[in-house]
Design an enzyme around this catalytic site. Structure first.
Site, PDB file in Angstrom:
ATOM      1  N   ASN A  46      25.396   3.722 -74.745  1.00  0.00           N
ATOM      2  CA  ASN A  46      25.127   4.419 -75.996  1.00  0.00           C
ATOM      3  C   ASN A  46      24.682   3.384 -77.012  1.00  0.00           C
ATOM      4  OD1 ASN A  46      25.213   5.947 -78.380  1.00  0.00           O
ATOM      5  ND2 ASN A  46      27.421   5.709 -78.597  1.00  0.00           N
ATOM      6  N   GLY A  47      23.435   3.445 -77.479  1.00  0.00           N
ATOM      7  CA  GLY A  47      22.985   2.501 -78.492  1.00  0.00           C
ATOM      8  C   GLY A  47      21.587   1.992 -78.249  1.00  0.00           C
ATOM      9  N   GLY A  83      20.522   1.924 -95.081  1.00  0.00           N
ATOM     10  CA  GLY A  83      20.884   0.704 -95.794  1.00  0.00           C
ATOM     11  C   GLY A  83      22.319   0.267 -95.623  1.00  0.00           C
ATOM     12  N   CYS A  88      23.322   8.051 -77.496  1.00  0.00           N
ATOM     13  CA  CYS A  88      23.856   8.938 -76.479  1.00  0.00           C
ATOM     14  C   CYS A  88      25.360   9.107 -76.628  1.00  0.00           C
ATOM     15  CB  CYS A  88      23.554   8.363 -75.084  1.00  0.00           C
ATOM     16  SG  CYS A  88      21.833   7.906 -74.839  1.00  0.00           S
ATOM     17  N   ASP A 126      15.913  -0.241 -72.278  1.00  0.00           N
ATOM     18  CA  ASP A 126      16.827  -1.331 -72.609  1.00  0.00           C
ATOM     19  C   ASP A 126      18.109  -1.246 -71.792  1.00  0.00           C
ATOM     20  OD1 ASP A 126      17.515   0.999 -73.956  1.00  0.00           O
ATOM     21  OD2 ASP A 126      18.129  -0.003 -75.795  1.00  0.00           O
ATOM     22  N   SER A 153      16.808  10.855 -76.112  1.00  0.00           N
ATOM     23  CA  SER A 153      15.728   9.995 -75.612  1.00  0.00           C
ATOM     24  C   SER A 153      15.004   9.308 -76.761  1.00  0.00           C
ATOM     25  CB  SER A 153      14.739  10.819 -74.794  1.00  0.00           C
ATOM     26  OG  SER A 153      15.399  11.490 -73.737  1.00  0.00           O
ATOM     27  N   ILE A 154      15.024   7.969 -76.754  1.00  0.00           N
ATOM     28  CA  ILE A 154      14.379   7.176 -77.794  1.00  0.00           C
ATOM     29  C   ILE A 154      13.394   6.181 -77.181  1.00  0.00           C
ATOM     30  CG2 ILE A 154      14.751   5.587 -79.721  1.00  0.00           C
ATOM     31  CD1 ILE A 154      15.934   8.342 -80.232  1.00  0.00           C
TER      32      ILE A 154
END
Length: 643
Positions: free
Chosen positions: A75-76, A375, A2, A100, A52-53
């Site tokens: 954010n995260g 990676g 976000c 979360d 949205s995750i």
């Protein structure tokens, strides 16, 4: 993933700030295209833009506690949020969502109300230290009248702030602060010197003198009734190699930790894909993720027509072996026209040319998924950069030569030896002689420099040079290098990279490029527990007989297609030397070299013209320096002057 913003006012009217709240939200809309949230209290406001995750239906922010006295914008991702949530429920906390973000509220309550020590100590030890993930957040505690700003350990997610005598304004990106017309835009001379040296603006600085950024693992507690407090750190990576473990034991520990880390990074309520370069880091992640993903994992690659810059064939082999749904795209010189878009999204001058393919592969992936694994961090964890092997070889020679000989004879020869940037690095005698004449930490700073001191002196405008007062950007690297155990030069180089280059180059590059496309990028190799494990592995198992990332290659050799584990490190940069001579020539001449060049207040344009003419005629390879100056010009046009 976000964008966040907000303010805290001290003894002043907040009306003017309220009028710009929506403009701040709009400036961050690309970071969170799915939803917007605003919360206001007396003298305080929080803004959120959502991608949205997790918990798609009820995870909108700001999120508060039961009585609304605590509010947070975040954010995260917190990868251990489920374990923390279960623990907090057992302690009597009531949750309204499955997100979360809500864990941040209740864990803060638990830390603030229980335990010994001052509030900042409790925040560091009982709150922030318990979070495993990538994050930047702002939390308002109405009962204690305090605002907490915090950032993850490695600096994966950004947070900027401006404060004066009566207000603090913060945001995920600089552009959201600059919507306030009275925020000063005076360029900081030291930051510009840093930029010319490394192509980035490091640490808690920004390009603007009066705007700061929270450093990695930094947190700030602000109370309206008290003077401004200093930023504090709650974590730092300590390089502490251990002896006594066998190679097999280290490999077993790596496999167990990386399996766990990948499992945690796959947690989402939307499909998760992966960037696949064809190198060992992304190949290992794809192998592990494919085995833990239901259905077919999507992978995404970006390459070049120029074979020296492309790893597409290797990426295809990995995708075929693990049955991924693979998509790839070629970067052409026309893509370099994206520099104007990049200058908007990066906010500050930013010289890493691999931002172009990173932006394009993010745009490619965002058409299919919202989340990808990358990676990033594998080289810092396991010693993967070619420069590590080169500088370690120089260190062996340095130890054999008397210090007086290095400081006098070699230093004198290096100053008069002809420069040969077009030769392979082992044959550039001037660079090698200079490095041998220096101590290991100063030599590594020289290795990392895009623009060496004698070139900087010619390029930097004399008005800005006079403000530097002896400031040396090389000391940033030297200081970080010397935090590692004495005599362990690889540990010193990794320490410098983790503290300076990783957060302010590679992670900035990926965050801005991906968020511009509404894509979340998760780097499993930057899990702090994995990094702490890697920091204990002896350096001779990371770079062994000149082979970089040796232990990681040997650990996963059996899992990958034949030959992948032995491929050398391959950068993601564009062929900038060639592109600047022809495809970008008009842009350089019209912007950088024009009579009204936007860099004229900062840079000696006559010297830039001389440098470009040498480069265009093939009398030297100055592409990286010229690219950095072009990006500086595009940034200055957009941001340096108040509009």
């Amino acid at each position: 993933m976000c964008g966040i913003a907000g303010y805290l006012v001290v003894g002043a009217d907040a009306t003017a700030l309220d009028c710009r709240l929506q403009a701040m939200a709009d400036a961050l809309a690309h970071r969170g295209p799915d939803a917007q949230g605003l919360w206001r209290g007396p003298g305080v406001a929080l803004v959120h833009r959502r991608l949205s995750i997790i918990d798609l239906s009820s995870g909108d922010q700001p999120i508060g506690n039961e009585d609304g006295s605590i509010q947070v914008v975040f954010n995260g991702e917190i990868y251990n949020y489920r374990d923390l949530r279960d623990e907090l429920i057992k302690l009597g906390h009531r949750f309204r969502t499955q997100s979360d973000t809500e864990v941040l509220v209740h864990l803060y309550e638990q830390a603030a109300e229980h335990g010994s020590g001052d509030v900042e100590q409790r925040l560091a030890e009982r709150y922030l230290a318990r979070l495993r993930g990538m994050f930047a957040f702002a939390l308002w505690d109405g009962r204690r009248r305090q605002l907490i700003l915090a950032r993850d350990r490695l600096g994966i997610k950004p947070l900027y702030y401006y404060r004066d005598s009566h207000r603090l304004i913060f945001a995920s990106e600089l552009k959201a602060l600059l919507v306030h017309a009275d925020v000063p835009r005076e360029v900081l001379a030291e930051a510009l010197a840093d930029y010319l040296t490394y192509g980035l603006v490091p640490g808690g600085k920004t390009i603007f003198r009066h705007i700061g950024k929270l450093p990695p693992a930094g947190f700030l507690v602000v109370r309206p009734e008290e003077p401004a407090r200093a930023v504090r750190r709650y974590w730092q990576l300590t390089m502490a190699p251990e002896s006594g473990r066998s190679i097999g034991a280290w490999q077993e520990a790596i496999r167990a930790k990386l399996d766990e880390v990948v499992r945690l990074h796959l947690i989402a309520d939307v499909p998760v894909g992966a960037f696949l370069s064809g190198g060992i880091d992304s190949s290992v992640l794809v192998a592990l993720a494919a085995g833990q993903t239901q259905g077919q994992l999507r992978t995404f690659s970006m390459g070049f027509h120029e074979e020296d810059f492309s790893e597409l064939p290797q990426a295809r082999r990995v995708a075929e072996q693990f049955g991924t749904l693979h998509t790839e795209q070629i970067v052409t010189p026309d893509a370099a026209r994206l520099v104007d878009e990049l200058s908007y999204y990066y906010d500050e001058p930013f010289a890493d040319s691999s931002a172009v393919p990173t932006y394009l592969v993010s745009r490619l992936a965002s058409r299919s998924v919202k989340v990808v694994l990358s990676g990033d961090g594998g080289d810092e964890a396991f010693g993967g950069y070619a420069r590590y092997a080169h500088d370690l070889a120089e260190s062996r020679w340095r130890r054999r030569l008397p210090r007086w000989l290095r400081r006098t004879v070699l230093a004198s020869v290096a100053r008069v030896y002809p420069k040969a940037d077009w030769l392979p690095r082992p044959l550039r005698a001037q660079t090698r002689l200079t490095n041998l004449s220096l101590e290991a930490w100063d030599a590594y700073a020289n290795t990392l420099s895009l623009c060496r001191p004698h070139v900087r002196r010619r390029l930097l405008h004399r008005d800005l040079s006079s403000q530097l007062d002896g400031y040396r950007p090389e000391e940033l690297i030297a200081d970080a290098f010397q935090r590692a155990p004495a005599g362990d030069d690889l540990a010193g180089m990794i320490s410098a990279d983790v503290r300076v280059i990783l957060p302010d180059d590679f992670l900035v590059k990926v965050d801005r490029a991906s968020m511009a496309c509404g894509l979340e990028v998760r780097p499993p190799f930057l899990d702090h527990e994995l990094l702490e494990l890697a920091a204990r592995i002896p350096s001779e198992l990371k770079v062994r007989q000149g082979r970089t990332k040796w232990i990681l290659r040997e650990t996963y050799r059996h899992l990958l297609p034949a030959g992948i584990a032995d491929l050398p490190k391959h950068g993601f940069e564009i062929p900038v030397d060639q592109w600047l001579r022809e495809p970008l020539r008009d842009m350089v001449e019209d912007t950088l070299l024009s009579a009204a060049s936007p860099v004229a207040p900062y840079i000696n344009v006559q010297e830039v013209r001389r440098l470009y003419e040498r480069h265009r005629r093939g009398w030297g390879q100055h592409g990286q320096v010229l690219w950095s100056l072009l990006m500086l010009a595009r940034w200055a046009e957009r941001y340096a002057r108040r509009r």
